[in-house]
Write a protein that holds these residues in place. Structure first.
Motif, PDB file in Angstrom:
ATOM      1  N   GLN A 123      33.713  44.781  50.799  1.00 52.33           N
ATOM      2  CA  GLN A 123      34.252  45.024  52.275  1.00 52.33           C
ATOM      3  C   GLN A 123      34.937  45.520  52.780  1.00 52.33           C
ATOM      4  N   ALA A 124      36.036  44.196  52.874  1.00 48.16           N
ATOM      5  CA  ALA A 124      37.644  44.162  53.110  1.00 48.16           C
ATOM      6  C   ALA A 124      38.237  45.834  52.302  1.00 48.16           C
ATOM      7  N   ARG A 151      29.408  35.467  43.739  1.00 52.98           N
ATOM      8  CA  ARG A 151      28.444  36.895  44.693  1.00 52.98           C
ATOM      9  C   ARG A 151      29.574  37.037  45.755  1.00 52.98           C
ATOM     10  N   GLY A 152      29.460  36.061  46.431  1.00 51.52           N
ATOM     11  CA  GLY A 152      29.665  36.445  48.035  1.00 51.52           C
ATOM     12  C   GLY A 152      31.267  36.590  48.336  1.00 51.52           C
ATOM     13  N   GLN A 153      31.996  35.997  47.012  1.00 47.13           N
ATOM     14  CA  GLN A 153      33.562  36.385  47.140  1.00 47.13           C
ATOM     15  C   GLN A 153      34.025  38.168  46.661  1.00 47.13           C
ATOM     16  N   ASN A 170      43.025  38.318  52.795  1.00 50.47           N
ATOM     17  CA  ASN A 170      43.005  38.269  51.175  1.00 50.47           C
ATOM     18  C   ASN A 170      42.023  37.957  50.737  1.00 50.47           C
ATOM     19  N   PRO A 171      42.356  37.987  49.758  1.00 49.00           N
ATOM     20  CA  PRO A 171      41.303  37.836  48.795  1.00 49.00           C
ATOM     21  C   PRO A 171      41.559  36.100  47.962  1.00 49.00           C
ATOM     22  N   ARG A 172      42.458  35.981  48.091  1.00 48.00           N
ATOM     23  CA  ARG A 172      43.178  34.464  47.648  1.00 48.00           C
ATOM     24  C   ARG A 172      42.794  33.121  48.432  1.00 48.00           C
ATOM     25  N   ARG A 173      41.180  32.878  47.430  1.00 47.34           N
ATOM     26  CA  ARG A 173      40.970  31.249  48.802  1.00 47.34           C
ATOM     27  C   ARG A 173      41.499  30.484  48.115  1.00 47.34           C
ATOM     28  N   THR A 174      40.875  29.708  49.493  1.00 45.92           N
ATOM     29  CA  THR A 174      41.446  28.616  49.163  1.00 45.92           C
ATOM     30  C   THR A 174      41.194  27.241  48.045  1.00 45.92           C
ATOM     31  N   ALA A 205      39.445  35.162  52.315  1.00 46.01           N
ATOM     32  CA  ALA A 205      38.350  35.266  51.771  1.00 46.01           C
ATOM     33  C   ALA A 205      37.829  33.430  51.533  1.00 46.01           C
ATOM     34  N   PRO A 206      36.318  33.485  52.006  1.00 50.16           N
ATOM     35  CA  PRO A 206      35.600  34.409  53.280  1.00 50.16           C
ATOM     36  C   PRO A 206      35.620  34.165  54.100  1.00 50.16           C
ATOM     37  N   GLN A 207      36.000  33.868  54.578  1.00 52.40           N
ATOM     38  CA  GLN A 207      35.964  33.971  56.757  1.00 52.40           C
ATOM     39  C   GLN A 207      35.202  35.553  57.457  1.00 52.40           C
TER      40      GLN A 207
END
Length: 164
Positions: free
Chosen positions: A80-81, A72-74, A52-56, A6-8
């Protein structure tokens, strides 16, 4: 293996030939082990899309509000994923609370139990609740991370959830 965090955007990688797997489970605002990275390393040679929801670039100062654009974007990326995934994997690490993962289990246990694979080892604070929900709705569970990885490998190869 394609590993998207996320959020790619990942839409270009969604195909019927390559299963998409959502890596749900313990993150705890970065306090949980980085099990998603270890799983991705184990699946290097598999034809799978890992969501993967874990974002850097997570920023703990973001207000958890609909009005906070990054937060909100996260959440919208994760929702959606979850919908796009062929399989939702949930690893509930002992010593964590994982409220969002429990929410995700609740969202899909009754509506799409065939889409869930849960690993909830002894020591997770609500293991009893998770076990009962999984048993009631027919959600497949595995005992540990090794079985989770092997069951996922079988899924990638066959498209079927079978215990390793």
């Amino acid at each position: 293996m394609i590993h998207i965090q996320a959020p790619q955007d990942y839409a270009e990688y969604l195909t019927s030939a390559r299963p998409a797997v959502f890596l749900g489970g313990s993150i705890e605002m970065g306090a949980a082990e980085r099990w998603q990275d270890a799983l991705a390393d184990d699946l290097q040679n598999e034809d799978v899309l890992l969501l993967n929801p874990r974002r850097t670039d997570w920023d703990a100062s973001w207000k958890q509000s609909m009005d906070q654009p990054q937060f909100r974007g996260q959440v919208e990326w994760e929702l959606q994923a979850l919908e796009d995934a062929d399989l939702i994997l949930l690893y509930l690490q002992p010593g964590t609370k994982s409220p969002i993962s429990l929410l995700e289990l609740g969202l899909y246990a009754k509506s799409a139990p065939e889409k869930l694979l849960v690993c909830c080892p002894d020591g997770f604070w609500r293991k009893g609740n998770v076990d009962i929900v999984c048993a009631r709705y027919g959600v497949q569970q595995v005992a540990d991370k090794a079985a989770l990885t092997e069951t996922l490998r079988i899924f990638v190869k066959t498209g079927q959830l079978e215990a390793a």
